[in-house]
Design a protein around this motif. Sequence first.
Motif, mmCIF file in Angstrom:
data_model
loop_
_atom_site.group_PDB
_atom_site.id
_atom_site.type_symbol
_atom_site.label_atom_id
_atom_site.label_comp_id
_atom_site.label_asym_id
_atom_site.label_seq_id
_atom_site.Cartn_x
_atom_site.Cartn_y
_atom_site.Cartn_z
ATOM 1 N N ARG A 320 31.224 -55.641 88.348
ATOM 2 C CA ARG A 320 31.347 -54.656 89.160
ATOM 3 C C ARG A 320 31.391 -55.366 90.636
ATOM 4 O O ARG A 320 32.302 -54.848 91.508
ATOM 5 C CB ARG A 320 30.335 -53.773 89.043
ATOM 6 N N GLY A 323 34.511 -56.255 91.943
ATOM 7 C CA GLY A 323 35.483 -55.413 92.184
ATOM 8 C C GLY A 323 35.995 -54.805 91.195
ATOM 9 O O GLY A 323 37.137 -54.291 91.108
ATOM 10 N N TYR A 324 35.510 -54.931 89.968
ATOM 11 C CA TYR A 324 36.199 -54.792 88.801
ATOM 12 C C TYR A 324 35.682 -53.305 88.252
ATOM 13 O O TYR A 324 34.479 -52.917 88.517
ATOM 14 C CB TYR A 324 36.068 -55.597 87.479
ATOM 15 N N GLU A 375 30.685 -49.370 96.531
ATOM 16 C CA GLU A 375 31.056 -50.324 97.285
ATOM 17 C C GLU A 375 30.090 -51.359 97.392
ATOM 18 O O GLU A 375 28.852 -51.084 97.652
ATOM 19 C CB GLU A 375 31.203 -49.649 98.870
ATOM 20 N N ASN A 376 30.655 -52.469 96.928
ATOM 21 C CA ASN A 376 29.789 -53.747 96.888
ATOM 22 C C ASN A 376 29.568 -54.263 98.315
ATOM 23 O O ASN A 376 30.098 -54.018 99.403
ATOM 24 C CB ASN A 376 30.417 -54.674 96.013
ATOM 25 N N THR A 380 34.322 -54.847 98.516
ATOM 26 C CA THR A 380 35.021 -54.333 97.418
ATOM 27 C C THR A 380 34.574 -53.147 96.727
ATOM 28 O O THR A 380 33.565 -52.740 96.980
ATOM 29 C CB THR A 380 35.386 -55.527 96.400
ATOM 30 N N GLU A 381 35.472 -52.376 95.922
ATOM 31 C CA GLU A 381 34.847 -51.191 95.145
ATOM 32 C C GLU A 381 35.032 -51.568 93.613
ATOM 33 O O GLU A 381 36.051 -52.190 93.297
ATOM 34 C CB GLU A 381 35.576 -49.879 95.517
ATOM 35 N N GLY A 382 33.923 -50.988 92.920
ATOM 36 C CA GLY A 382 34.007 -51.487 91.401
ATOM 37 C C GLY A 382 33.107 -50.238 90.931
ATOM 38 O O GLY A 382 32.416 -49.647 91.568
#
Length: 588
Positions: A320, A323-324, A375-376, A380-382
């Motif tokens: 995650r 960004g997965y 939001e990491n 990125t977003e995962g």
Amino acid sequence: MEKTGKIYGINGPVIYIKGKTDFKMGEMVYVSSERLVGEVISLTSEMTTIQVYEETSGLKPGELVYGTDSAIFVTLAPGILNNIFDGIERPLSEIQKQSGAFISRGVNVNSLDINKKWNVHITVSEGDYISGGTIIAETQETRAIMHKSMVPPTVSGTVIKTAPDGEYTINDTIVTIKKDDGSTMNLSLTQKWPIRQPRPITKRFGATQPLVTGQRIMDTLFPLAKGGTAAIPGGFGTGKTMNQHQIAKWADADIIIYIGCGERGNEMTQVLDEFSELIDPKSGNPLMDRTTLIANTSNMPVAAREASIYTGITLAEYYRDMGYHVAIMADSTSRWAEALRELSGRLEEMPAEEGFPAYLASRLSAFYERAGYMENLNGTEGSISIIGAVSPQGGDFSEPVTQNTKRFVRCFWGLDKSLAYARHFPAIHWLTSYSEYVDELANWYNTNVGPDFISCRTQILAILNQESSLMEIVKLIGSDVLPDDQKLTLEIARVIRLGFLQQNAFHSEDTCVPLKKQLLMMQTILYLQEKAGKLISMGMPMSVLKKHNIFEKIISIKYDVPNNKLSMFDDYKLAIDNFYNKVMEENA
């Protein structure tokens, strides 16, 4: 100087050390000269209690326990995907080479291959300031997934040296940084993370988009959001595992983590065989290219079963952070709870309901709370979506694991044994199931699928609820006494059950259905109800309507209309109009 302690007592997977020790709470330890893996779970000035993740038969008092100064952790680096681990991230293929078909005690293998060379592209330059989560290298882990190696969450500093792009093992230094305190640190493709500690994030988002599974009853009636939590409870033989297999095969997640927690060995073998043969419909590559399996079968040590879901969720959090979107199948949390109960009993803790420990609810909530759309740290977003199977004994949904799971999940796919025994699959019952994500996802469905998707869903559910009420009357006095409009409701409900809710996993067009086709199927069924309702209101008896083949024709849409030829639905609308006109002509 190595910290040690002497075994004083042994009770199954639990061992005791008498007297004060230098061990820390949650510390990983090695037990005896066989170096069995264990974890400190209780500390007092008089006694240290350790749970051992391997078979303890043959141990005796007086043997030494060795400290490691670190918590139980997983190794995070390229090589996790397309692999199968036990509950504490030991690869079963490597264990087999050492000990054959059964896991021997004290087997010592690396979690990931430390000799394999990966083709690495460095993504930072000298002088860059990097912090936790910054992507420092990219590696093509499998054909489907680009692995993004990151700075560990607690580390930050300025890059003073980078290795050139090339082939490296997971432990080779690829970047050297000068930390904020002035010291230097070498970074490789590997980082380690304790399994019981959630990885940090920047922000948590609400539910905004669904996890599309291709299963109509899940996508339409009881949707699960990306980053959401769902439970699949059901008695023996109702299809929990097979539903999870279908989701794993077809859900629009980037990565699948399948945790077989206390499941039968032959079921895990089936998962392995099926997944290795399946082709990912999105990429055309084998499905295992984006899948990791954690196998902790029912004959493996009970303590490792308790750890396996934490191992799985930590691996999911790592991907995650890249960004997965990750989907976790936990099969089954009931076996995990039984492992908790057994360990709690060995520790002589005060039991709560049905012998489960009093902290069952807090452990379940801690697991499900690690799901979410995030939001990491690197911007990125995962997401992590958790689908947990629950196996209540005798199919009793009032038992503690099911009830506590319902408190912490927002989507409940209740399986029904009467549906399963009638060969109606998925055996998810529309009256006992629910999803709290519908309102939050309504905007996404109406925008991306069709403006009347949610209204169609509401009408379909209303018809099924009306059928349930009418069936109570039918059971008492038969269907002949019902007025024709209510007979029509029963017939349309039958069309919904057989033509929409029932799905054939072995049919190429029906195993996974796109959302657009799901909407068109609902619209066609409701259009049939509208036209037939007009005929009934004009005094046409239901017996006349049933002489025509239209109801069976609509049921067979799921097989007869290919997923890539949705324009054929116009023919069915025309067929309904022709049916309406024909009945009108015959009874003019």
